[in-house]
Design an enzyme around this catalytic site. Structure first.
Site, PDB file in Angstrom:
ATOM      1  NE  ARG A 184      53.144  65.561 -55.511  1.00  0.00           N
ATOM      2  CZ  ARG A 184      53.958  64.386 -54.931  1.00  0.00           C
ATOM      3  NH1 ARG A 184      54.566  64.088 -55.925  1.00  0.00           N
ATOM      4  NH2 ARG A 184      53.953  63.917 -53.692  1.00  0.00           N
ATOM      5  CD  GLU A 235      53.306  54.780 -41.348  1.00  0.00           C
ATOM      6  OE1 GLU A 235      53.170  55.115 -42.418  1.00  0.00           O
ATOM      7  OE2 GLU A 235      52.522  54.001 -40.758  1.00  0.00           O
TER       8      GLU A 235
END
Ligand code: AMP
Length: 171
Positions: A58, A95
């Site tokens: 993006r 993560e």
């Protein structure tokens, strides 16, 4: 114009617990899109930016328009395996697991002053890796411009101390 109203919160996307900030309504509105590009460019117009580097994917929606406003070139920072020929890359931790950002070798050098672009700053891991990539190319990061800073995640504190503009701050 308050651009906040052009973001759509999508709960539990792409996984449970994440509130995804969908920028589709902003991109679809010509005035809001133009305002976003203007606001993301303006703080950097006198900073001698020579290259705008957008992060896959993006960051590619805003980066080229910002590059044109700043009279600079545009460079793609892509996820692993998308770019042809010789590349330089950095691995970074997510993560769970890890990821890799790459750039075509030679499109940026030690003379460049780079503006990094992404849509959303969350934990700062992605932009942190983009800083490392620019450093590997010998270039200086002169600034960072994002549309949205999820301030509650404190990503900004994990990045080197350069001017960082976030047009919208949300929790
Ligand atoms: P981070 O590395 O945690 O700062 O995440 C930033 C990257 O993940 C950006 O490229 C964003 O496009 C995307 N991202 C992370 N969180 C969100 C969110 N809540 N909504 C939309 N995009 C997000």
């Amino acid at each position: 114009m308050d651009l906040r109203g052009f973001l759509k919160d999508v709960p539990d996307f792409p996984e449970p617990g994440i509130i995804f900030k969908d920028i589709s309504p902003l991109l679809a509105d010509p005035d809001a899109f133009a305002e976003a590009v203007e606001c993301m460019s303006a703080p950097f117009c006198d900073m001698g930016i020579t290259a705008v580097a957008g992060i896959d994917s993006r960051g590619f929606l805003f980066g080229p328009s910002i590059a044109q406003k700043l009279d600079s070139g545009f460079v793609m920072i892509r996820k692993a395996g998308k770019l042809p020929g010789a590349t330089i890359g950095v691995d970074y931790d997510l993560e769970y697991g890890s990821d890799r950002l790459e750039m075509v070798d030679g499109v940026i050098d030690e003379l460049d002053r780079v503006l990094l672009i992404d849509d959303v700053l969350a934990t700062g891991g992605t932009l942190g890796a983009a800083f490392e990539l620019m450093s590997a190319a010998g270039a200086k990061v002169a600034g960072v411009s994002v549309l949205v800073d999820l301030v509650g995640l404190n990503g900004r504190s994990k990045l080197p101390d350069v001017p960082l503009h976030a047009q919208i701050e949300v929790n």
